[in-house]
Design an enzyme around this catalytic site. Sequence first.
Site, mmCIF file in Angstrom:
data_model
loop_
_atom_site.group_PDB
_atom_site.id
_atom_site.type_symbol
_atom_site.label_atom_id
_atom_site.label_comp_id
_atom_site.label_asym_id
_atom_site.label_seq_id
_atom_site.Cartn_x
_atom_site.Cartn_y
_atom_site.Cartn_z
ATOM 1 N N ASP A 8 1.512 -4.216 0.761
ATOM 2 C CA ASP A 8 2.885 -4.489 0.358
ATOM 3 C C ASP A 8 3.038 -3.868 -1.036
ATOM 4 O OD1 ASP A 8 5.450 -5.761 0.187
ATOM 5 O OD2 ASP A 8 4.522 -7.321 -1.061
ATOM 6 N N ARG A 9 4.244 -3.728 -1.542
ATOM 7 C CA ARG A 9 4.389 -3.180 -2.903
ATOM 8 C C ARG A 9 4.613 -4.280 -3.938
ATOM 9 N NH1 ARG A 9 9.176 0.407 -5.415
ATOM 10 N NH2 ARG A 9 9.656 -1.694 -6.149
ATOM 11 N N ASP A 10 5.821 -4.835 -3.990
ATOM 12 C CA ASP A 10 6.137 -5.806 -5.048
ATOM 13 C C ASP A 10 5.282 -7.071 -4.919
ATOM 14 O OD1 ASP A 10 8.340 -4.271 -6.262
ATOM 15 O OD2 ASP A 10 9.325 -4.602 -4.348
ATOM 16 N N GLN A 52 12.743 -3.196 0.972
ATOM 17 C CA GLN A 52 13.512 -2.811 -0.222
ATOM 18 C C GLN A 52 14.990 -3.080 0.029
ATOM 19 O OE1 GLN A 52 12.414 -1.795 -3.257
ATOM 20 N NE2 GLN A 52 10.288 -2.096 -2.604
ATOM 21 N N ASP A 123 1.726 -10.479 -0.353
ATOM 22 C CA ASP A 123 1.842 -11.667 -1.195
ATOM 23 C C ASP A 123 2.826 -12.680 -0.609
ATOM 24 O OD1 ASP A 123 4.105 -10.051 -1.822
ATOM 25 O OD2 ASP A 123 4.366 -11.151 -3.703
HETATM 26 MG MG LIG Z 1 5.745 -8.676 -2.006
#
Ligand SMILES: [Mg+2]
Length: 169
Positions: A8-10, A52, A123
């Site tokens: 995942d990114r964020d 996003q 996360d």
């Molecule tokens: Mg995330």
Amino acid sequence: MTRAFFLDRDGVINADKAYVHKISDFEFVDGIFDACRAAQSRGFIIIVATNQSGIARGYYSEEDFAKLTAHMLGEFEKRGVRIADVFHCPLLDGPDRKPNPGMFLKARDRHRIDMARSVSLGDRERDIEAASRAGVVRNYLLSESAGKTAAYAVVKSPKEMEALGAFDF
Ligand SMILES: [Mg+2]
């Protein structure tokens, strides 16, 4: 067949400050480069799959996202990590938006990934759910609260993954 380490990114690659879209707000999570290098050294390709919806919400544009992605890829490269592909879902719903598995399935088909021998790190529960529904069995949740369920193992830092043998199977 290729094995992948799905990220995942964020909240996983960069600190989650809600709808991050500026380079000045992009702060790498401690240990993320270590986890990627560990995966890479064992032959995993690295794929980013990120919701996003800030794009659909009008908070930032596709171009903003592309610029930030180019910055992110450059920073990984400086540290010896090659990101094979980045999938993003700009929409508020649809088959690609996690917890739906669309981005993972596209990655699977594009890179001929053996999902059963791949690993994911997210996360949020929805990251785990999306990866699981696409056939990834080894899923890790980055979280402060310790624990393990049938669906995932919890790590407090991406750095812990190597010691846990996340890439050794
Ligand atoms: Mg995330």
